[in-house]
Design a protein around this motif. Sequence first.
Motif, PDB file in Angstrom:
ATOM      1  N   ARG A  85      49.589  40.112  16.422  1.00 40.42           N
ATOM      2  CA  ARG A  85      48.407  40.943  16.153  1.00 40.42           C
ATOM      3  C   ARG A  85      47.431  40.806  17.310  1.00 40.42           C
ATOM      4  O   ARG A  85      46.861  39.742  17.514  1.00 40.42           O
ATOM      5  CB  ARG A  85      47.745  40.499  14.858  1.00 40.42           C
ATOM      6  N   CYS A  86      47.300  41.905  18.054  1.00 38.56           N
ATOM      7  CA  CYS A  86      46.420  41.873  19.217  1.00 38.56           C
ATOM      8  C   CYS A  86      45.115  42.581  18.895  1.00 38.56           C
ATOM      9  O   CYS A  86      45.034  43.354  17.952  1.00 38.56           O
ATOM     10  CB  CYS A  86      47.114  42.524  20.410  1.00 38.56           C
ATOM     11  N   GLY A  87      44.114  42.302  19.711  1.00 36.67           N
ATOM     12  CA  GLY A  87      42.812  42.924  19.493  1.00 36.67           C
ATOM     13  C   GLY A  87      42.106  42.379  18.261  1.00 36.67           C
ATOM     14  O   GLY A  87      41.203  43.010  17.736  1.00 36.67           O
ATOM     15  N   VAL A  88      42.540  41.235  17.794  1.00 41.05           N
ATOM     16  CA  VAL A  88      41.850  40.616  16.651  1.00 41.05           C
ATOM     17  C   VAL A  88      41.453  39.180  16.987  1.00 41.05           C
ATOM     18  O   VAL A  88      42.059  38.529  17.841  1.00 41.05           O
ATOM     19  CB  VAL A  88      42.716  40.581  15.360  1.00 41.05           C
ATOM     20  N   MET A  89      40.431  38.712  16.296  1.00 41.36           N
ATOM     21  CA  MET A  89      40.040  37.322  16.401  1.00 41.36           C
ATOM     22  C   MET A  89      40.179  36.678  15.036  1.00 41.36           C
ATOM     23  O   MET A  89      40.053  37.344  14.011  1.00 41.36           O
ATOM     24  CB  MET A  89      38.571  37.215  16.817  1.00 41.36           C
ATOM     25  N   VAL A  90      40.433  35.391  15.043  1.00 42.15           N
ATOM     26  CA  VAL A  90      40.390  34.639  13.799  1.00 42.15           C
ATOM     27  C   VAL A  90      38.931  34.256  13.581  1.00 42.15           C
ATOM     28  O   VAL A  90      38.326  33.601  14.426  1.00 42.15           O
ATOM     29  CB  VAL A  90      41.298  33.399  13.886  1.00 42.15           C
ATOM     30  N   THR A  91      38.373  34.734  12.471  1.00 45.60           N
ATOM     31  CA  THR A  91      36.941  34.490  12.254  1.00 45.60           C
ATOM     32  C   THR A  91      36.685  33.265  11.392  1.00 45.60           C
ATOM     33  O   THR A  91      35.575  32.749  11.378  1.00 45.60           O
ATOM     34  CB  THR A  91      36.275  35.715  11.591  1.00 45.60           C
ATOM     35  N   GLY A  92      37.695  32.809  10.684  1.00 52.43           N
ATOM     36  CA  GLY A  92      37.465  31.619   9.872  1.00 52.43           C
ATOM     37  C   GLY A  92      38.760  31.016   9.365  1.00 52.43           C
ATOM     38  O   GLY A  92      39.760  31.718   9.183  1.00 52.43           O
ATOM     39  N   LEU A  93      38.765  29.706   9.201  1.00 50.96           N
ATOM     40  CA  LEU A  93      39.902  29.007   8.602  1.00 50.96           C
ATOM     41  C   LEU A  93      39.387  28.381   7.315  1.00 50.96           C
ATOM     42  O   LEU A  93      38.315  27.778   7.290  1.00 50.96           O
ATOM     43  CB  LEU A  93      40.424  27.916   9.555  1.00 50.96           C
ATOM     44  N   GLU A  94      40.168  28.553   6.256  1.00 51.03           N
ATOM     45  CA  GLU A  94      39.684  28.144   4.949  1.00 51.03           C
ATOM     46  C   GLU A  94      40.624  27.104   4.366  1.00 51.03           C
ATOM     47  O   GLU A  94      41.841  27.261   4.422  1.00 51.03           O
ATOM     48  CB  GLU A  94      39.651  29.400   4.059  1.00 51.03           C
ATOM     49  N   GLY A  95      40.056  26.054   3.802  1.00 51.04           N
ATOM     50  CA  GLY A  95      40.874  25.005   3.213  1.00 51.04           C
ATOM     51  C   GLY A  95      40.741  24.965   1.707  1.00 51.04           C
ATOM     52  O   GLY A  95      39.880  25.631   1.129  1.00 51.04           O
ATOM     53  N   ASP A  96      41.595  24.174   1.056  1.00 53.12           N
ATOM     54  CA  ASP A  96      41.447  23.968  -0.384  1.00 53.12           C
ATOM     55  C   ASP A  96      40.574  22.730  -0.624  1.00 53.12           C
ATOM     56  O   ASP A  96      40.047  22.144   0.311  1.00 53.12           O
ATOM     57  CB  ASP A  96      42.827  23.850  -1.060  1.00 53.12           C
ATOM     58  N   SER A  97      40.475  22.347  -1.888  1.00 53.14           N
ATOM     59  CA  SER A  97      39.552  21.250  -2.209  1.00 53.14           C
ATOM     60  C   SER A  97      40.022  19.923  -1.600  1.00 53.14           C
ATOM     61  O   SER A  97      39.232  19.012  -1.397  1.00 53.14           O
ATOM     62  CB  SER A  97      39.425  21.123  -3.722  1.00 53.14           C
ATOM     63  N   ALA A  98      41.303  19.842  -1.312  1.00 59.56           N
ATOM     64  CA  ALA A  98      41.814  18.606  -0.724  1.00 59.56           C
ATOM     65  C   ALA A  98      41.699  18.614   0.809  1.00 59.56           C
ATOM     66  O   ALA A  98      42.174  17.698   1.477  1.00 59.56           O
ATOM     67  CB  ALA A  98      43.271  18.407  -1.134  1.00 59.56           C
ATOM     68  N   GLY A  99      41.103  19.691   1.353  1.00 63.20           N
ATOM     69  CA  GLY A  99      40.916  19.738   2.802  1.00 63.20           C
ATOM     70  C   GLY A  99      42.152  20.189   3.546  1.00 63.20           C
ATOM     71  O   GLY A  99      42.284  19.931   4.746  1.00 63.20           O
ATOM     72  N   ARG A 100      43.067  20.865   2.843  1.00 66.25           N
ATOM     73  CA  ARG A 100      44.264  21.380   3.515  1.00 66.25           C
ATOM     74  C   ARG A 100      44.075  22.854   3.855  1.00 66.25           C
ATOM     75  O   ARG A 100      43.565  23.617   3.015  1.00 66.25           O
ATOM     76  CB  ARG A 100      45.498  21.230   2.602  1.00 66.25           C
ATOM     77  N   LEU A 101      44.504  23.230   5.041  1.00 70.56           N
ATOM     78  CA  LEU A 101      44.399  24.633   5.459  1.00 70.56           C
ATOM     79  C   LEU A 101      45.202  25.519   4.514  1.00 70.56           C
ATOM     80  O   LEU A 101      46.357  25.214   4.199  1.00 70.56           O
ATOM     81  CB  LEU A 101      44.930  24.774   6.895  1.00 70.56           C
ATOM     82  N   ARG A 102      44.585  26.605   4.056  1.00 68.45           N
ATOM     83  CA  ARG A 102      45.262  27.516   3.146  1.00 68.45           C
ATOM     84  C   ARG A 102      45.270  28.952   3.630  1.00 68.45           C
ATOM     85  O   ARG A 102      46.190  29.709   3.376  1.00 68.45           O
ATOM     86  CB  ARG A 102      44.581  27.469   1.758  1.00 68.45           C
ATOM     87  N   ARG A 103      44.185  29.362   4.333  1.00 70.26           N
ATOM     88  CA  ARG A 103      44.002  30.775   4.607  1.00 70.26           C
ATOM     89  C   ARG A 103      43.298  30.949   5.933  1.00 70.26           C
ATOM     90  O   ARG A 103      42.515  30.082   6.344  1.00 70.26           O
ATOM     91  CB  ARG A 103      43.130  31.374   3.499  1.00 70.26           C
ATOM     92  N   ALA A 104      43.578  32.063   6.591  1.00 70.65           N
ATOM     93  CA  ALA A 104      42.845  32.409   7.810  1.00 70.65           C
ATOM     94  C   ALA A 104      42.263  33.796   7.633  1.00 70.65           C
ATOM     95  O   ALA A 104      42.900  34.676   7.045  1.00 70.65           O
ATOM     96  CB  ALA A 104      43.777  32.377   9.015  1.00 70.65           C
ATOM     97  N   HIS A 105      41.043  33.970   8.126  1.00 74.95           N
ATOM     98  CA  HIS A 105      40.384  35.271   8.055  1.00 74.95           C
ATOM     99  C   HIS A 105      40.343  35.883   9.442  1.00 74.95           C
ATOM    100  O   HIS A 105      39.976  35.210  10.408  1.00 74.95           O
ATOM    101  CB  HIS A 105      38.961  35.108   7.504  1.00 74.95           C
ATOM    102  N   LEU A 106      40.704  37.164   9.509  1.00 74.59           N
ATOM    103  CA  LEU A 106      40.763  37.839  10.806  1.00 74.59           C
ATOM    104  C   LEU A 106      39.636  38.859  10.926  1.00 74.59           C
ATOM    105  O   LEU A 106      39.129  39.352   9.919  1.00 74.59           O
ATOM    106  CB  LEU A 106      42.120  38.526  10.977  1.00 74.59           C
ATOM    107  N   SER A 107      39.299  39.193  12.180  1.00 72.98           N
ATOM    108  CA  SER A 107      38.166  40.088  12.414  1.00 72.98           C
ATOM    109  C   SER A 107      38.432  41.509  11.922  1.00 72.98           C
ATOM    110  O   SER A 107      37.505  42.287  11.760  1.00 72.98           O
ATOM    111  CB  SER A 107      37.822  40.110  13.902  1.00 72.98           C
ATOM    112  N   ASP A 108      39.681  41.866  11.657  1.00 72.55           N
ATOM    113  CA  ASP A 108      39.941  43.218  11.133  1.00 72.55           C
ATOM    114  C   ASP A 108      39.848  43.252   9.616  1.00 72.55           C
ATOM    115  O   ASP A 108      40.212  44.240   8.981  1.00 72.55           O
ATOM    116  CB  ASP A 108      41.317  43.714  11.610  1.00 72.55           C
TER     117      ASP A 108
END
Lengths: 81, 464
Positions: B214-237
């Motif tokens: 996926r080009c022309g996009v930025m990752v705007t945020g990384l989201e974890g669960d309550s245990a501090g494990r990465l679960r989701r990424a948010h993209l600028s689109d």
Amino acid sequence: MRIVVDLNRCQGYAQCAFLAPDVFTMHGDEALLYNPYADDTQRENVARAVAACPVQAIMAEGLDVDGVDGLSARTVTTGVR
Amino acid sequence: MSGNGSLEALRRSGRIVIVGASLAGLRAAEALREEGFTGSLTLIGDEPHEPYDRPPLSKQVLLGKADADRTALPRHRELDAEWRLGVAATGLDMTARRVRLADGTEVPYDRLMITTGVRARPWPHPLEAELDGVFVLRTRQDAVALNRRLTAVPRRVLVIGAGFTGSEIASACRELGLEVTVAERGPAPLVGALGGVVAQVAADLQRAHGVDLRCGVMVTGLEGDSAGRLRRAHLSDGTTLDVDVAVVSLGATRNTEWLAGSGLGAGPRGIACDAGCRAFDIRGIVTDDIFVAGDVARSPHPLFNYQFLSLEHWGNAVAQAETAAHNMINASADRRPHVWVPAFWSSQFGVSIKSVGVPSLGDEVLIAQGSLAEHRFTGVYGYQGRVIAAVTFDQTKWLEHYQGLIETAAPFPPPGTTVDRRAEGLRPVPADFPDPSLPTHGPTVTLSGYSPTDRRITFTPARA
């Protein structure tokens, strides 16, 4: 035995991959993948690969060339500049 | 020290300190001994390991074909050096000629070599960077951690940034059978290094190997669960991705913070030095006892309009270290310039990519041999009517020829014809490099919600 290949110099002739296939493998047509650490059982194969490399891109540490036919000590100890 | 007598004394019994114990530091130390330096030699490194090779970490190590702990560099010779490993340098006193270390000790020197290199640029949000599953890849320790996680077969790997390291990681993930998404804010992978024409081939390679690119996009945020494990990424689109591993590959930062306030000309762009590898002080005066080599150095290159080039290249570290070591213990008349022609390689998706010269200076590119569509070609870059660089995809054997053209400032497009010239190689096209002065993503403000009380303004800052 520690090994490093100067991949700027490597041109993918694949001689090493024939002579020491457990250490050097071709990945696609021209890209070389090698294990930077080879155990002692590979010593003679690696010495042959170092000597056969047409662009002298392989450097291996502590190769004892005695007992490997047809190798000049210079080739093995110099390796990459 | 000046005059032949003191130079002799330096060579015989001087104290040389090398800060930075990786490829450049090791090769500099070996070169010093090779040239007959018999004084005391101290190597200082912040990592606890003896010098090891980094290129395998993003290739054969990730593929499980080599052990991350076993990439130590072979030695050319015995060094007879004192190693201070696992302790970072924290300061420099140029007047007293002493290096301060993190453990409080000081190391005096007569000549200093700085080879502190670069480190991976971290994810800019510190809390998100701490999430379990967020990685960078630069050191042996990084490789061990990432490898362990990839072996556990994550559902999806997100690679943030499609430069060389990011692309190699994506390639290894696909070869391991892992689902991988690559998010790149530019229009294509490798576009900053190779330009849009060639970068399109890199994009094709990724997609042909099953990368969700996926080009022309930025990752705007990384989201974890309550245990501090990465679960989701948010993209600028506006999309979100379920991921449990994210590898941040946003380039590197130079390790110069320890020199702040020292008076040396060091900063975020590296340490400026002359072509003889002598560092500039902050006044712009060249020092005669402090030398620089490798990724952290920035030095003028005659072939490229004397521009100060920072080259994060393996071959540059070796060549510059050898020149710096030579110049360190020789009189000025015997010194040599560092005029190594830039060269690098990458292997990804089974293709060997190689470059000589400085492609990003090029304004036009000619596909002189082979074909972009076949993913096997030689692209020659022109700058102001001369050949400035060449890049090959699986055509390594031609590169030396083009290096000769670069060194002799041959006209561009190169006259005459070549083997395997195709229709697309009849005339040059714009190389299509992004303008580095223009941000790909300016700050954006978005509105959401409908009723006046729900109306929300979200500010997305621009990122460097």
